[in-house]
Design an enzyme around this catalytic site. Structure first.
Site, mmCIF file in Angstrom:
data_model
loop_
_atom_site.group_PDB
_atom_site.id
_atom_site.type_symbol
_atom_site.label_atom_id
_atom_site.label_comp_id
_atom_site.label_asym_id
_atom_site.label_seq_id
_atom_site.Cartn_x
_atom_site.Cartn_y
_atom_site.Cartn_z
ATOM 1 N N ASN A 35 8.486 -9.536 35.499
ATOM 2 C CA ASN A 35 7.905 -9.091 36.774
ATOM 3 C C ASN A 35 8.036 -7.570 36.904
ATOM 4 O O ASN A 35 9.101 -7.014 36.630
ATOM 5 C CB ASN A 35 8.697 -9.779 37.903
ATOM 6 C CG ASN A 35 8.070 -9.642 39.270
ATOM 7 O OD1 ASN A 35 6.875 -9.916 39.442
ATOM 8 N ND2 ASN A 35 8.852 -9.216 40.255
ATOM 9 N N HIS A 88 2.231 -3.933 44.716
ATOM 10 C CA HIS A 88 2.461 -3.173 45.954
ATOM 11 C C HIS A 88 1.392 -2.080 45.970
ATOM 12 O O HIS A 88 1.490 -1.103 45.226
ATOM 13 C CB HIS A 88 3.872 -2.573 45.966
ATOM 14 C CG HIS A 88 4.953 -3.610 46.044
ATOM 15 N ND1 HIS A 88 5.135 -4.393 47.163
ATOM 16 C CD2 HIS A 88 5.883 -4.007 45.147
ATOM 17 C CE1 HIS A 88 6.150 -5.222 46.955
ATOM 18 N NE2 HIS A 88 6.622 -5.016 45.731
ATOM 19 N N GLU A 119 11.348 -5.250 36.534
ATOM 20 C CA GLU A 119 11.234 -3.782 36.557
ATOM 21 C C GLU A 119 12.002 -3.090 35.434
ATOM 22 O O GLU A 119 12.689 -2.096 35.667
ATOM 23 C CB GLU A 119 11.667 -3.248 37.926
ATOM 24 C CG GLU A 119 10.835 -3.818 39.051
ATOM 25 C CD GLU A 119 11.281 -3.375 40.441
ATOM 26 O OE1 GLU A 119 12.180 -2.534 40.556
ATOM 27 O OE2 GLU A 119 10.705 -3.890 41.428
ATOM 28 N N ASP A 121 1.402 -6.637 48.707
ATOM 29 C CA ASP A 121 1.215 -6.048 50.035
ATOM 30 C C ASP A 121 0.316 -4.836 49.843
ATOM 31 O O ASP A 121 0.373 -4.158 48.821
ATOM 32 C CB ASP A 121 2.527 -5.728 50.782
ATOM 33 C CG ASP A 121 3.537 -4.914 50.023
ATOM 34 O OD1 ASP A 121 3.185 -4.333 48.981
ATOM 35 O OD2 ASP A 121 4.694 -4.828 50.477
ATOM 36 N N GLU A 145 4.290 -9.994 44.580
ATOM 37 C CA GLU A 145 4.865 -9.283 45.744
ATOM 38 C C GLU A 145 3.765 -8.523 46.471
ATOM 39 O O GLU A 145 3.954 -7.392 46.927
ATOM 40 C CB GLU A 145 5.954 -8.303 45.285
ATOM 41 C CG GLU A 145 7.072 -8.964 44.513
ATOM 42 C CD GLU A 145 8.205 -8.007 44.122
ATOM 43 O OE1 GLU A 145 8.280 -6.895 44.664
ATOM 44 O OE2 GLU A 145 9.007 -8.397 43.266
HETATM 45 O O1 9MR Z 1 11.880 -6.361 50.138
HETATM 46 C C1 9MR Z 1 13.133 -6.070 49.561
HETATM 47 C C2 9MR Z 1 13.944 -5.245 50.539
HETATM 48 O O2 9MR Z 1 14.315 -6.020 51.651
HETATM 49 C C3 9MR Z 1 15.189 -4.715 49.856
HETATM 50 O O3 9MR Z 1 15.853 -3.817 50.720
HETATM 51 C C4 9MR Z 1 14.809 -4.016 48.565
HETATM 52 C C5 9MR Z 1 16.055 -3.509 47.884
HETATM 53 O O4 9MR Z 1 15.874 -3.135 46.571
HETATM 54 O O5 9MR Z 1 14.107 -4.911 47.728
HETATM 55 C C6 9MR Z 1 12.908 -5.310 48.284
HETATM 56 O O6 9MR Z 1 12.175 -6.120 47.394
HETATM 57 C C7 9MR Z 1 11.811 -5.508 46.151
HETATM 58 C C8 9MR Z 1 11.729 -6.610 45.119
HETATM 59 O O7 9MR Z 1 12.940 -7.308 45.071
HETATM 60 C C9 9MR Z 1 11.386 -6.048 43.747
HETATM 61 N N1 9MR Z 1 10.190 -5.258 43.793
HETATM 62 C C10 9MR Z 1 10.133 -4.223 44.814
HETATM 63 C C11 9MR Z 1 10.426 -4.846 46.190
HETATM 64 C C12 9MR Z 1 10.279 -3.799 47.259
HETATM 65 O O8 9MR Z 1 11.211 -2.784 47.095
#
Ligand code: 9MR
Length: 482
Positions: free
Chosen positions: A215, A252, A171, A282, A280
């Site tokens: 990513n 997402h 990101e 969903d 990732e």
């Molecule tokens: O799914 C993850 C969630 O449990 C955490 O609280 C969050 C914190 O930043 O991160 C989520 O996963 C993220 C991933 O690491 C990077 N891309 C976005 C995902 C969803 O926020």
């Protein structure tokens, strides 16, 4: 043109109305009979992992160690998926909560379970502006550089040989602005935009056998400025020999927001000579609209040979980070949703993949520039038993430069503070050094411990590293301890 499904905060809070898009239909794939060792010819596989394996792909899920006491969660993971991404456990705040002190317990729990089931493991993530421990933001530029490289070395080193692909940088691109704009973060502010390249070079040296991915989210639409920025970066990296093997599309999405050019987008990235992974996935929604969206995403991947696998961001809606959107393949009671059946059908319909299989050794990218140079022999092992000893090893090299790791090992007693010295044979010069403190210059090099790695237990070791100009060399080094 799709509205980004995630807010500009990186998707931590999924709020706001999503405009439904009329998504252009993708061509329906042929229903060629697929063959796989585990499935009789012509038969359809009954689980996501087995169905994906028929075309040489994996189907993974993000797993949280904290839910592994839920036996249905683990049973569903084991039955359906043949790959995993630890959801939070490998992030910087989890693995290096204070500087130089590494903690792998939760991530190890997921990794050892996955290994016992023969699953592929995606490492997520090494350099990200989020879930970053507070000590990182207080560092000076040179300290941040050395902390970043040290973090990469230690986390990748701990899992060396076990990880299929690492999300090296996550990101880094901004959601708005001109093509190529990076998000402002501690990394851009202190290291400049070159931090991405530095991270990838360090990552290749730390585990030459892991695929190295960039990513991001909202890079699903080929015409979006953010996507084009990432595309240009990958193209530039490939042209200059900066090591990169894959692009992760987080994806997402919501049922109405699968871009009509999603498959074309995957194909365009792949044409640059990298693998593409949906990392990732969903898709918010329900019923047939959600199922259709999942089908289209699956077909878009299986239509592109270098799309090597899909990971959904969780197993069950009840533990999803966006649970209110019911975005996953199993409902809160682990029942298979319509979306599940759509994905399974699309995977079963895929033709066998002819691209480099994800099970073959990575770094098979066509460009020879991206492969790490063969590791040269380390400097001769010094006698053990003294206070400490040091060995220099070349971990990467390129025309006019190289990268080395120096292992400093304590002898039969613990050391508290160390100094390593060597002499360059032919005018090499260090350009950047991390996890150590250099004094002097010229052909005689002296490096002492950094404030946080001076103490080494008897028989244990620590490392520091550097990049240098000139041809790779591994002179013998001396180590002394006060
Ligand atoms: O799914 C993850 C969630 O449990 C955490 O609280 C969050 C914190 O930043 O991160 C989520 O996963 C993220 C991933 O690491 C990077 N891309 C976005 C995902 C969803 O926020």
């Amino acid at each position: 043109m799709g509205e980004n499904p995630l807010p500009a905060d990186g998707g931590r809070r999924l709020v706001g109305t999503r405009r439904l898009l009329v998504a252009g239909a993708l061509g329906v794939l042929g229903t060629a009979t697929v063959l796989a060792a585990s499935v009789p010819a012509g038969a359809a596989a009954g689980t996501l992992g087995a169905a994906a394996a028929q075309s040489g792909r994996y189907y993974g899920a993000a797993i949280a160690a904290g839910h592994m006491n839920d036996s249905t969660y683990v049973a569903t993971w084991d039955r359906e998926f043949n790959a995993v991404t630890p959801e939070n456990e490998m992030k910087w705040d989890a693995t290096e909560p204070s500087r130089g002190s590494f903690r792998f317990t939760s991530a190890d729990q997921i990794v050892s379970h996955a290994q016992s089931k023969g699953m592929k493991i995606r490492g997520h993530t090494l350099v990200w502006h989020n879930q970053l421990p507070s000590w990182v933001s207080g560092l000076s530029a040179s300290d941040l550089r050395s902390a970043m490289v040290n973090h990469i070395n230690n986390v990748m080193g701990h899992y060396k040989g076990k990880i299929y692909a690492w999300d090296v940088v996550n990101e880094a691109f901004a959601d708005g602005g001109a093509v190529g704009t990076l998000r402002s973060s501690v990394f851009t502010q202190k290291l400049g935009n070159g931090f991405i390249e530095e991270a990838f070079r360090a990552a290749r040296a730390a585990d030459p056998n892991a695929k190295l991915c960039y990513n991001d989210y909202n890079i699903d639409n080929a015409t979006a400025a953010k996507t084009q920025g990432v595309y240009n970066m990958v193209k530039d990296f490939k042209a200059r020999g900066v090591p990169i093997d894959c692009v992760g599309l987080q994806s997402h999405l919501s049922s109405g927001s699968v871009p009509s050019n999603y498959q074309q987008n995957i194909a365009q990235f792949a044409a640059l000579g990298v693998d593409v992974q949906i990392t990732e996935l969903d898709i918010g929604g329900s019923g047939s609209a959600q199922a259709d969206a999942y089908r289209r995403v699956t077909q878009a991947c299986t239509a592109v040979p270098r799309c090597t696998g899909i990971t959904v961001w969780g197993v069950t809606d009840k533990y999803s980070w966006r649970s209110g959107d019911t975005p996953l393949l199993f409902d809160g009671n682990y029942n298979k949703k319509q979306a599940y059946t759509a994905v399974l059908g699309a995977l079963n319909a895929a033709t066998p993949n002819t691209s480099p299989s994800p099970t073959t050794s990575p770094n098979t990218s066509p460009s020879p520039n991206t492969s790490p140079s063969p590791r040269t022999s380390p400097s001769p092992t010094p006698p053990v038993g003294g206070a400490c000893s040091a060995t220099i090893e070349t971990t990467n090299s390129w025309p006019g430069g190289f990268q080395s790791t120096v292992t400093v090992r304590a002898g039969s007693s613990a050391v508290n503070g160390w100094t390593v010295k060597w002499t360059w044979p032919s005018g090499q010069t260090i350009s950047s050094l991390w996890s150590g403190t250099q004094s002097g210059s010229g052909s005689s090099v002296t490096v002492s411990n950094a404030p946080y790695n001076g103490s080494i237990a008897a028989g244990s070791s620590t490392t520091f590293g550097f990049t240098a100009n000139g041809s790779a060399a591994t002179p013998s080094a001396t180590c002394t301890s006060p």
